[in-house]
Scaffold this motif. Sequence first.
Motif, PDB file in Angstrom:
ATOM      1  N   TYR A   1      73.753  39.807  36.167  1.00 36.92           N
ATOM      2  CA  TYR A   1      72.674  38.819  36.067  1.00 36.92           C
ATOM      3  C   TYR A   1      72.352  38.447  34.630  1.00 36.92           C
ATOM      4  O   TYR A   1      71.880  37.335  34.370  1.00 36.92           O
ATOM      5  CB  TYR A   1      71.423  39.279  36.830  1.00 36.92           C
ATOM      6  CG  TYR A   1      70.850  40.612  36.449  1.00 36.92           C
ATOM      7  CD1 TYR A   1      70.060  40.769  35.316  1.00 36.92           C
ATOM      8  CD2 TYR A   1      71.055  41.731  37.260  1.00 36.92           C
ATOM      9  CE1 TYR A   1      69.507  41.987  34.988  1.00 36.92           C
ATOM     10  CE2 TYR A   1      70.509  42.967  36.941  1.00 36.92           C
ATOM     11  CZ  TYR A   1      69.736  43.096  35.803  1.00 36.92           C
ATOM     12  OH  TYR A   1      69.190  44.306  35.484  1.00 36.92           O
ATOM     13  N   GLU A   2      72.608  39.332  33.686  1.00 35.33           N
ATOM     14  CA  GLU A   2      72.389  38.973  32.284  1.00 35.33           C
ATOM     15  C   GLU A   2      73.409  37.932  31.840  1.00 35.33           C
ATOM     16  O   GLU A   2      73.070  36.978  31.127  1.00 35.33           O
ATOM     17  CB  GLU A   2      72.464  40.216  31.400  1.00 35.33           C
ATOM     18  CG  GLU A   2      71.313  41.185  31.613  1.00 35.33           C
ATOM     19  CD  GLU A   2      71.263  42.258  30.538  1.00 35.33           C
ATOM     20  OE1 GLU A   2      71.982  42.117  29.534  1.00 35.33           O
ATOM     21  OE2 GLU A   2      70.505  43.221  30.713  1.00 35.33           O
TER      22      GLU A   2
ATOM     23  N   GLU B   1      60.812  55.745  44.578  1.00 37.89           N
ATOM     24  CA  GLU B   1      60.528  55.485  43.169  1.00 37.89           C
ATOM     25  C   GLU B   1      61.788  55.114  42.393  1.00 37.89           C
ATOM     26  O   GLU B   1      61.720  54.384  41.404  1.00 37.89           O
ATOM     27  CB  GLU B   1      59.853  56.714  42.543  1.00 37.89           C
ATOM     28  CG  GLU B   1      58.476  57.011  43.122  1.00 37.89           C
ATOM     29  CD  GLU B   1      57.802  58.175  42.428  1.00 37.89           C
ATOM     30  OE1 GLU B   1      58.387  58.698  41.451  1.00 37.89           O
ATOM     31  OE2 GLU B   1      56.695  58.556  42.844  1.00 37.89           O
ATOM     32  N   ASP B   2      62.938  55.651  42.808  1.00 33.06           N
ATOM     33  CA  ASP B   2      64.212  55.366  42.138  1.00 33.06           C
ATOM     34  C   ASP B   2      65.102  54.557  43.062  1.00 33.06           C
ATOM     35  O   ASP B   2      65.225  54.876  44.256  1.00 33.06           O
ATOM     36  CB  ASP B   2      64.913  56.668  41.749  1.00 33.06           C
ATOM     37  CG  ASP B   2      64.106  57.483  40.749  1.00 33.06           C
ATOM     38  OD1 ASP B   2      63.569  56.877  39.802  1.00 33.06           O
ATOM     39  OD2 ASP B   2      64.011  58.715  40.932  1.00 33.06           O
ATOM     40  N   HIS B   3      65.729  53.529  42.510  1.00 38.97           N
ATOM     41  CA  HIS B   3      66.615  52.687  43.316  1.00 38.97           C
ATOM     42  C   HIS B   3      67.563  51.941  42.388  1.00 38.97           C
ATOM     43  O   HIS B   3      67.300  51.799  41.183  1.00 38.97           O
ATOM     44  CB  HIS B   3      65.793  51.693  44.145  1.00 38.97           C
ATOM     45  CG  HIS B   3      64.851  50.846  43.338  1.00 38.97           C
ATOM     46  ND1 HIS B   3      65.267  49.781  42.556  1.00 38.97           N
ATOM     47  CD2 HIS B   3      63.503  50.914  43.173  1.00 38.97           C
ATOM     48  CE1 HIS B   3      64.226  49.228  41.953  1.00 38.97           C
ATOM     49  NE2 HIS B   3      63.142  49.896  42.309  1.00 38.97           N
ATOM     50  N   PRO B   4      68.682  51.416  42.939  1.00 37.16           N
ATOM     51  CA  PRO B   4      69.560  50.575  42.117  1.00 37.16           C
ATOM     52  C   PRO B   4      68.816  49.315  41.673  1.00 37.16           C
ATOM     53  O   PRO B   4      67.800  48.936  42.262  1.00 37.16           O
ATOM     54  CB  PRO B   4      70.719  50.238  43.069  1.00 37.16           C
ATOM     55  CG  PRO B   4      70.609  51.202  44.200  1.00 37.16           C
ATOM     56  CD  PRO B   4      69.174  51.569  44.308  1.00 37.16           C
ATOM     57  N   GLU B   5      69.343  48.648  40.656  1.00 33.91           N
ATOM     58  CA  GLU B   5      68.725  47.426  40.141  1.00 33.91           C
ATOM     59  C   GLU B   5      69.779  46.330  40.050  1.00 33.91           C
ATOM     60  O   GLU B   5      70.726  46.434  39.270  1.00 33.91           O
ATOM     61  CB  GLU B   5      68.096  47.689  38.769  1.00 33.91           C
ATOM     62  CG  GLU B   5      66.979  48.722  38.820  1.00 33.91           C
ATOM     63  CD  GLU B   5      66.360  49.017  37.465  1.00 33.91           C
ATOM     64  OE1 GLU B   5      66.855  48.464  36.447  1.00 33.91           O
ATOM     65  OE2 GLU B   5      65.394  49.802  37.410  1.00 33.91           O
ATOM     66  N   THR B   6      69.597  45.280  40.838  1.00 29.38           N
ATOM     67  CA  THR B   6      70.557  44.177  40.899  1.00 29.38           C
ATOM     68  C   THR B   6      69.807  42.867  41.125  1.00 29.38           C
ATOM     69  O   THR B   6      68.600  42.852  41.326  1.00 29.38           O
ATOM     70  CB  THR B   6      71.560  44.347  42.060  1.00 29.38           C
ATOM     71  OG1 THR B   6      70.882  44.117  43.316  1.00 29.38           O
ATOM     72  CG2 THR B   6      72.187  45.732  42.079  1.00 29.38           C
ATOM     73  N   LEU B   7      70.564  41.775  41.126  1.00 30.51           N
ATOM     74  CA  LEU B   7      70.042  40.531  41.680  1.00 30.51           C
ATOM     75  C   LEU B   7      69.875  40.724  43.179  1.00 30.51           C
ATOM     76  O   LEU B   7      70.757  41.287  43.840  1.00 30.51           O
ATOM     77  CB  LEU B   7      71.020  39.381  41.414  1.00 30.51           C
ATOM     78  CG  LEU B   7      70.668  38.020  42.042  1.00 30.51           C
ATOM     79  CD1 LEU B   7      69.423  37.436  41.411  1.00 30.51           C
ATOM     80  CD2 LEU B   7      71.847  37.054  41.895  1.00 30.51           C
ATOM     81  N   VAL B   8      68.737  40.310  43.730  1.00 29.73           N
ATOM     82  CA  VAL B   8      68.538  40.366  45.179  1.00 29.73           C
ATOM     83  C   VAL B   8      68.259  38.957  45.695  1.00 29.73           C
ATOM     84  O   VAL B   8      67.668  38.131  45.001  1.00 29.73           O
ATOM     85  CB  VAL B   8      67.397  41.320  45.590  1.00 29.73           C
ATOM     86  CG1 VAL B   8      67.696  42.743  45.148  1.00 29.73           C
ATOM     87  CG2 VAL B   8      66.065  40.878  45.031  1.00 29.73           C
ATOM     88  N   HIS B   9      68.701  38.698  46.905  1.00 30.24           N
ATOM     89  CA  HIS B   9      68.503  37.392  47.530  1.00 30.24           C
ATOM     90  C   HIS B   9      67.077  37.235  48.028  1.00 30.24           C
ATOM     91  O   HIS B   9      66.446  36.198  47.841  1.00 30.24           O
ATOM     92  CB  HIS B   9      69.502  37.224  48.682  1.00 30.24           C
ATOM     93  CG  HIS B   9      69.407  35.919  49.401  1.00 30.24           C
ATOM     94  ND1 HIS B   9      68.454  35.681  50.371  1.00 30.24           N
ATOM     95  CD2 HIS B   9      70.135  34.773  49.307  1.00 30.24           C
ATOM     96  CE1 HIS B   9      68.606  34.442  50.840  1.00 30.24           C
ATOM     97  NE2 HIS B   9      69.622  33.874  50.215  1.00 30.24           N
TER      98      HIS B   9
END
Length: 358
Positions: free
Chosen positions: A150-151, A205-213
């Motif tokens: 996403y960057e 509290e912890d999760h992956p980080e991505t672009l989400v639809h």
Amino acid sequence: MTDDGDSYFDRIVDEEKLASYLEAKLGPVESYNVAHHQEGHSNETLFVTWGDQELVIRRPPPGETADKAHDVLREFEVIDALQDTDVRVPTTVAATDDHDVIGSDFYVMEREAGTVLRAEEPERFQNPDARRAVGAELVDRLAEIHAVDYEAVGLREFGYPDGFTQRQVKRWSEQFEWAFQVTTDEREVPVVHDVMEWLKANAPEDHPETLVHGDYKLDNVMYAPADEPAVASIFDWEMSTLGDPLTDLGWMLSYWWDQKDPAPPESTDTLSTTFMASPDYMTRQELVARYEGATGFEFEHERFYRALAVYKLAALGEMFFRRFLEGNSDDPMYPKMRDGVPALADRARRIIDGDEPL
């Protein structure tokens, strides 16, 4: 110029001003037509024929809307950023925040050709291989969204992934509160508050980080007009952001019916396509396994993500019900939310209690 002349249509488009806008962007044409596409239940969609071009316009509904809902310019931003990626999105044309044109923000994109699977499957997919491929394609395309850098595509500032999941619970609880300002005069939904408290206490509290639809499901993708199922385009990006990809997976699964599931209540039948309960289709567990294999993400806390999805759908339904009560929609589904939202809240409770398993 249109086959839809009722007063609601007049509230969502000024055909003469729209024609002037399109002429300035695309040049003059001899033929022009606008029609209201009524399959969706959130933002309004207009089909426009501009000479030999087939276009789609997306705009928010008229009247007051909940904070941050129906942001079509945000939707345009992400689709435009994804034009040169593997993610299958429509070709963007233009966007504007000039409310003098049709009374709201809106954007224009090219219209895609294909089939959206809603109430039933097309005849060409009515065989075991095609049915299995429908689910496989749906999962694989979701994995592509979650793999976007996403960057690199200019979306670094598109959201705040840290703490996203907890904020989702807060945001959708606020949407409920906005709707309840009007709807509680008609009826109350006490189970919503029970689900709300469980979600607050169990948000990972912890999760992956991505672009989400943000709204990824079977009827927000279009399959190409071929015998072998292949997703041609992905629509309805208005809730996209940077965050937890497992919220997308939970949302997609909330719309995917298994044979073991109870039949949906009549009040939510327009939100509950069930043809994939056929034994030829992939089960929810198989969809999850394929997703985990494609992304490397483990679907932990599955009850939370599935319950959150149904909670969000119930919140949308309550907002729809408010808009119906205030006279700001002609969608025949909206009044059904009087009973539909309580039914959805009960479903979220069943998922939490383990009575509607993955």
